[in-house]
Design an enzyme around this catalytic site. Structure first.
Site, PDB file in Angstrom:
ATOM      1  N   LYS A 129       6.205 -16.702 -12.352  1.00  0.00           N
ATOM      2  CA  LYS A 129       7.414 -15.912 -12.602  1.00  0.00           C
ATOM      3  C   LYS A 129       7.546 -14.848 -11.534  1.00  0.00           C
ATOM      4  CE  LYS A 129       8.338 -12.231 -15.014  1.00  0.00           C
ATOM      5  NZ  LYS A 129       9.292 -11.611 -14.046  1.00  0.00           N
TER       6      LYS A 129
ATOM      7  N   GLU B  16      -4.337  -7.320 -11.866  1.00  0.00           N
ATOM      8  CA  GLU B  16      -4.381  -6.404 -10.718  1.00  0.00           C
ATOM      9  C   GLU B  16      -3.330  -5.345 -10.979  1.00  0.00           C
ATOM     10  OE1 GLU B  16      -6.580  -6.414  -8.455  1.00  0.00           O
ATOM     11  OE2 GLU B  16      -7.409  -8.427  -8.721  1.00  0.00           O
TER      12      GLU B  16
ATOM     13  N   GLU C 291       0.372   7.297 -10.791  1.00  0.00           N
ATOM     14  CA  GLU C 291       0.761   6.486  -9.633  1.00  0.00           C
ATOM     15  C   GLU C 291       2.254   6.674  -9.366  1.00  0.00           C
ATOM     16  OE1 GLU C 291       0.706   2.149  -9.944  1.00  0.00           O
ATOM     17  OE2 GLU C 291      -0.232   2.100  -7.959  1.00  0.00           O
TER      18      GLU C 291
HETATM   19  P1  ADP Z   1       7.447  -2.487 -12.020  1.00  0.00           P
HETATM   20  O1  ADP Z   1       7.797  -1.646 -13.194  1.00  0.00           O
HETATM   21  O2  ADP Z   1       6.945  -1.761 -10.838  1.00  0.00           O
HETATM   22  O3  ADP Z   1       8.505  -3.471 -11.661  1.00  0.00           O
HETATM   23  P2  ADP Z   1       6.052  -4.262 -13.760  1.00  0.00           P
HETATM   24  O4  ADP Z   1       4.624  -4.260 -14.148  1.00  0.00           O
HETATM   25  O5  ADP Z   1       7.036  -3.870 -14.797  1.00  0.00           O
HETATM   26  O6  ADP Z   1       6.174  -3.352 -12.479  1.00  0.00           O
HETATM   27  O7  ADP Z   1       6.458  -5.694 -13.212  1.00  0.00           O
HETATM   28  C1  ADP Z   1       5.590  -6.560 -12.534  1.00  0.00           C
HETATM   29  C2  ADP Z   1       5.808  -7.964 -13.037  1.00  0.00           C
HETATM   30  O8  ADP Z   1       5.441  -8.015 -14.403  1.00  0.00           O
HETATM   31  C3  ADP Z   1       7.265  -8.428 -12.984  1.00  0.00           C
HETATM   32  O9  ADP Z   1       7.312  -9.803 -12.681  1.00  0.00           O
HETATM   33  C4  ADP Z   1       7.738  -8.168 -14.401  1.00  0.00           C
HETATM   34  O10 ADP Z   1       8.817  -8.979 -14.773  1.00  0.00           O
HETATM   35  C5  ADP Z   1       6.504  -8.506 -15.193  1.00  0.00           C
HETATM   36  N1  ADP Z   1       6.418  -7.864 -16.508  1.00  0.00           N
HETATM   37  C6  ADP Z   1       6.821  -6.625 -16.865  1.00  0.00           C
HETATM   38  N2  ADP Z   1       6.577  -6.398 -18.170  1.00  0.00           N
HETATM   39  C7  ADP Z   1       5.995  -7.511 -18.662  1.00  0.00           C
HETATM   40  C8  ADP Z   1       5.528  -7.904 -19.956  1.00  0.00           C
HETATM   41  N3  ADP Z   1       5.588  -7.082 -20.991  1.00  0.00           N
HETATM   42  N4  ADP Z   1       4.997  -9.140 -20.090  1.00  0.00           N
HETATM   43  C9  ADP Z   1       4.919  -9.976 -19.043  1.00  0.00           C
HETATM   44  N5  ADP Z   1       5.356  -9.669 -17.810  1.00  0.00           N
HETATM   45  C10 ADP Z   1       5.890  -8.453 -17.608  1.00  0.00           C
END
Ligand code: ADP
Ligand code: MG
Length: 497
Positions: free
Chosen positions: A185, A259, A396
């Site tokens: 994804k 990570e 961060e």
């Molecule tokens: P940022 O807020 O910097 O975009 P995120 O951790 O929210 O960082 O996003 C990193 C990745 O994780 C993206 O692909 C996002 O769609 C996905 N993501 C965010 N929240 C979830 C969740 N609850 N479950 C699975 N994937 C998630």
């Protein structure tokens, strides 16, 4: 080089598509979300907001494909990956341009560098087929006891937007070479470069080995994590999202690699060449990427004897940076990824400016091109006068903001460097051999360097301690540990006739 396709044509070709079972699939009835060029804030295209049903389809394709892929001999899998590498190399400029368009990263200093690191990482994994070795165990002389490494099945990979291609490589490379298939994804903000790279790879890989879908985190990402046929999750992103992924995965009891963020320390002693250390701080903070890096050295501890000089020279270096159009060859720095991140960073800068004793040293100039007036450009800011306990030194920021903290006592500075919830990377800068070795043992971080700060490299285990994550990636051992299952086999050597 292949004749280069313009980024605009490519986005038209990719928009509102997922890649499943070897083909781009147009998602005609599905909801979608806009993807921006953050340098202008123009919408460049739409990406599908994949729902549960789409995730299910992708996983089913991956599941079916894995039945054959696991039987392809490991060297042949590596050979196919290597052919992907050759093809991607021919398209490297096209990928770099597309990346600059959707992420705002400067083409010369960032996007091209990342495409080349992406290709390099895949090349590394393509050579690991014959490393999928088991052991013989001297368990009993009457029994032949061995272990073998088997693939885990369908791997769900979730990546963020900051270095999308590189992180894609660290997820799909080990998964694919080990005989797994993948549903990846992409991040909402940067879906197209990753999709294009996967499209190219799918002209070589068997159908269904590498599937890429776009979608949001809480729905699409979570659906991938909870799907019963996904047997491993590899995730890079925020601590908050990582926690949620870990919780969901625990219901299924599947392994997870996380990570997450960082608040990495750089400790500079007073015996160093100041210019070399300033260059190091500049690179460590990833200023050319607007500080959007989990391993960025955002806390720079400088010995009081050289503090003022260090600050002066670092400011000089930042002041001459050309912050401008990401597509312009002469730009050193592009812009931030999204309005959300931009506003977040501005909030932190405001908090810093309003703090007691703090001084904000804003460096460089913003672009004056009227076409870029809505662009998410930020001037790098160095804060002095904040203590390690301050919010800006503990949370961060993920932007071009670094805190410089003066130190006198070595033991104290090590304690301060470790006084954080994160533990991804750390560096010590000194010519004192004993101090350097002492520091690397005492620093609580997964990736620790002396007198340099290079980024994650293929072949070297990379991953954090504390809230920075769980498990390692990028190395041969991490491929074995996280993308294979070790099976023990015991053969009785005695006849039972
Ligand atoms: P940022 O807020 O910097 O975009 P995120 O951790 O929210 O960082 O996003 C990193 C990745 O994780 C993206 O692909 C996002 O769609 C996905 N993501 C965010 N929240 C979830 C969740 N609850 N479950 C699975 N994937 C998630
Ligand atoms: Mg988020």
């Amino acid at each position: 080089m292949e004749p280069e396709l313009s980024s605009v044509i490519l986005v038209k070709h990719l928009e509102r598509h997922n890649l499943m079972n070897g083909k781009l699939i147009f998602t005609k009835d599905q909801k979608s979300f806009p993807v921006y060029n953050p340098a202008t804030m123009d919408i460049i295209g739409e990406a599908p907001e994949s729902d549960f049903e789409t995730v299910h389809q992708a996983v089913e394709f991956a599941y079916e494909s894995q039945k054959n892929w696991r039987k392809v001999d490991a060297q042949k899998r590596g050979y196919l990956l290597l052919r992907c590498v050759d093809l991607l190399e021919k398209h490297s400029e096209e990928l770099a341009r597309l990346m600059s368009l959707e992420t705002g990263k400067a083409i010369r200093t960032e996007s091209r560098v990342e495409v080349s690191a992406f290709i390099n990482a895949l090349r590394f994994y393509s050579g690991l087929g014959l490393e999928l070795k088991g052991e013989t165990v001297p368990f009993n002389p009457d029994m032949l006891t061995i272990t073998i490494r088997e693939p885990v099945g369908v791997v769900g990979a979730i990546i963020p937007w900051n270095v999308p291609l590189l992180l894609m490589a660290f997820k799909i490379g080990p998964a694919i070479i080990a005989g797994n298939t993948v549903v990846l994804k992409s991040a909402e903000q940067a879906p197209f470069t990753v999709l294009r790279a996967a499209e190219l790879m799918n002209t070589i890989l068997p159908e269904g080995v590498l599937n890429v879908i776009s979608g949001d985190g809480p729905n699409c990402g979570a659906a991938l994590v909870t799907h019963p046929k996904v047997k491993k999750i590899t995730f890079t992103g925020s601590v908050e999202a990582g926690r949620s992924v870990y919780q969901l995965a625990s219901e299924k009891l599947i392994p997870v690699t996380l990570e997450l963020g960082g608040k990495s320390a750089m400790i500079v002693s007073d015996d160093v060449n100041i210019d070399r250390a300033v260059d190091g701080a500049f690179a460590s903070m990833r200023f050319t990427r607007q500080g959007q890096s989990c391993s960025a050295a955002s806390r720079i501890f400088v010995h009081e004897n050289i503090f003022d000089e260090f600050l002066k020279r670092l400011k000089q270096k930042l002041n001459v940076l050309k912050i401008d159009d990401p597509m312009d060859e002469t730009s050193d720095v592009g812009c931030m990824i999204s309005s959300e991140q931009y506003e977040r960073v501005q909030r932190y800068i405001e908090i810093g400016k309003n703090s007691q004793n703090a001084e904000a040293h804003e460096c460089g100039v913003l672009p004056n091109d009227p076409n870029l007036k809505k662009g998410l450009f930020v001037r790098p800011v160095l804060f002095t006068g904040l203590s390690n306990q301050h919010q800006l030194c503990q949370e961060e920021i993920f932007g071009p903001v670094a805190c410089l903290i003066s130190w006198r006592d070595y033991d104290e500075v090590i304690d301060q460097a470790n006084d954080t919830n994160y533990g991804l990377a750390a560096t010590i800068w000194t010519n004192d051999f004993h101090r350097a070795l002492d520091a690397v043992h005492r620093l609580e971080a997964g990736f620790v360097q002396i007198n340099q700060n290079i980024v994650v490299q293929p072949g070297l285990s990379y991953g954090g301690m504390k809230n920075s994550g769980l498990g390692k990636e990028a190395s041969t051992e991490s491929m074995l540990e996280h993308f294979t299952h070790k099976k023990t086999i015991i053969a009785n050597l005695k006849s039972i006739k």
